[in-house]
Design a protein around this motif. Structure first.
Motif, PDB file in Angstrom:
ATOM      1  N   GLU A  61       0.845  -1.260  -0.051  1.00  0.00           N
ATOM      2  CA  GLU A  61      -0.170   0.018   0.074  1.00  0.00           C
ATOM      3  C   GLU A  61       0.848   1.269   0.040  1.00  0.00           C
ATOM      4  O   GLU A  61       2.067   1.050   0.178  1.00  0.00           O
ATOM      5  N   ALA A  91       5.275  -4.028   9.547  1.00  0.00           N
ATOM      6  CA  ALA A  91       3.707  -4.231   9.364  1.00  0.00           C
ATOM      7  C   ALA A  91       3.133  -2.941   9.698  1.00  0.00           C
ATOM      8  O   ALA A  91       2.913  -2.813  11.145  1.00  0.00           O
ATOM      9  N   PRO A  92       2.882  -1.830   8.973  1.00  0.00           N
ATOM     10  CA  PRO A  92       2.268  -0.746   9.496  1.00  0.00           C
ATOM     11  C   PRO A  92       0.734  -0.743   9.484  1.00  0.00           C
ATOM     12  O   PRO A  92       0.287  -1.723   8.552  1.00  0.00           O
ATOM     13  N   SER A  93       0.058   0.317  10.131  1.00  0.00           N
ATOM     14  CA  SER A  93      -1.326   0.431  10.266  1.00  0.00           C
ATOM     15  C   SER A  93      -1.534   1.735  10.262  1.00  0.00           C
ATOM     16  O   SER A  93      -0.903   2.572  11.205  1.00  0.00           O
ATOM     17  N   LEU A  94      -2.747   2.067   9.648  1.00  0.00           N
ATOM     18  CA  LEU A  94      -3.090   3.654   9.683  1.00  0.00           C
ATOM     19  C   LEU A  94      -4.413   3.881   9.698  1.00  0.00           C
ATOM     20  O   LEU A  94      -5.285   3.467   9.189  1.00  0.00           O
ATOM     21  N   VAL A  95      -4.879   4.543  10.930  1.00  0.00           N
ATOM     22  CA  VAL A  95      -6.253   4.697  11.292  1.00  0.00           C
ATOM     23  C   VAL A  95      -6.556   6.127  11.571  1.00  0.00           C
ATOM     24  O   VAL A  95      -5.790   6.770  12.033  1.00  0.00           O
ATOM     25  N   ALA A 114      -0.979   6.417  13.546  1.00  0.00           N
ATOM     26  CA  ALA A 114       0.087   5.193  12.471  1.00  0.00           C
ATOM     27  C   ALA A 114       0.761   4.309  13.467  1.00  0.00           C
ATOM     28  O   ALA A 114       1.293   5.021  14.637  1.00  0.00           O
ATOM     29  N   THR A 115       0.594   3.135  13.238  1.00  0.00           N
ATOM     30  CA  THR A 115       1.296   2.085  14.103  1.00  0.00           C
ATOM     31  C   THR A 115       2.365   1.397  13.367  1.00  0.00           C
ATOM     32  O   THR A 115       2.046   1.111  12.006  1.00  0.00           O
ATOM     33  N   ARG A 117       4.471  -2.258  13.684  1.00  0.00           N
ATOM     34  CA  ARG A 117       5.174  -3.495  14.317  1.00  0.00           C
ATOM     35  C   ARG A 117       6.451  -3.796  13.531  1.00  0.00           C
ATOM     36  O   ARG A 117       6.354  -3.994  12.261  1.00  0.00           O
ATOM     37  N   ARG A 136       4.597   4.230  17.478  1.00  0.00           N
ATOM     38  CA  ARG A 136       3.228   4.765  17.190  1.00  0.00           C
ATOM     39  C   ARG A 136       3.578   6.428  17.255  1.00  0.00           C
ATOM     40  O   ARG A 136       4.507   6.978  17.532  1.00  0.00           O
TER      41      ARG A 136
END
Length: 185
Positions: A61, A91-95, A114-115, A117, A136
């Motif tokens: 992404e 492994a990112p995450s965006l909420v 945004a986090t 791991r 984070r």
């Protein structure tokens, strides 16, 4: 007031002396900043070579691509890239969530969290996780009413800032882990 037009109060002098004393104590206890003076992460010669030997795994992404590019730029500073000895897996995450609501119930501001791991893996026949962690970062962007281009531009700028912030945090943690590994021999 002194001849020069300014003076230092007694409390300001004590604070300056206290700060100077603290810096001297830190120097005496073996404190070494990872980011050398006016240099990037890995200012130490051996550490710069180790960081240059870290390959960053593909991250899916658009946000992942921004994060990967930021990591590659920070890890390759100060040394020529070598054959990879480590792989950094992220492994990112965006909420995003509404942070401001107007009278009609429409969102006027978004807060993004945004986090990431991450795991630093030593490559070899037996792959071994050298270090891992969780980072984070927070940011926000405005949503202008009926200004769709401006809202998209603001959101994209916030994503870039978040990716840069996470890249800096992860790269710093990786540098610290590799420094410990180098010190252990």
């Amino acid at each position: 007031m002194s001849r020069g037009g300014w003076s230092i109060s007694l409390s300001e002098r004590r604070r300056l002396l206290g700060t100077g004393g603290l810096l001297l104590l830190l120097g005496g206890c073996g404190f070494r900043p990872v980011n050398g003076v006016n240099r990037g992460i890995g200012a130490e010669p051996g550490l710069a070579e180790e960081l240059a030997a870290v390959q960053v795994a593909l991250i899916p992404e658009r946000f992942g691509q921004l994060l990967r590019r930021g990591l590659q730029q920070r890890l390759a500073v100060g040394a020529t890239p070598r054959a990879p000895r480590h792989e950094l897996r992220v492994a990112p995450s965006l909420v995003a969530e509404a942070a401001g609501i107007d009278r009609e119930g429409s969102a006027t501001r978004l807060r993004a969290v945004a986090t990431a791991r991450w795991a630093l893996v030593q490559l070899g026949p037996p792959e071994e996780v050298v270090a891992s962690g969780f980072e984070r970062s927070l940011d926000a962007s405005n949503i202008a009413a009926n200004q769709f281009f401006a809202a998209d531009s603001s959101r994209e700028a916030a994503e870039r800032r978040l990716a840069d912030s996470l890249a800096q945090e992860v790269a710093t943690r990786v540098a610290l882990a590799l420094r410990r590994q180098l010190a252990a021999g």
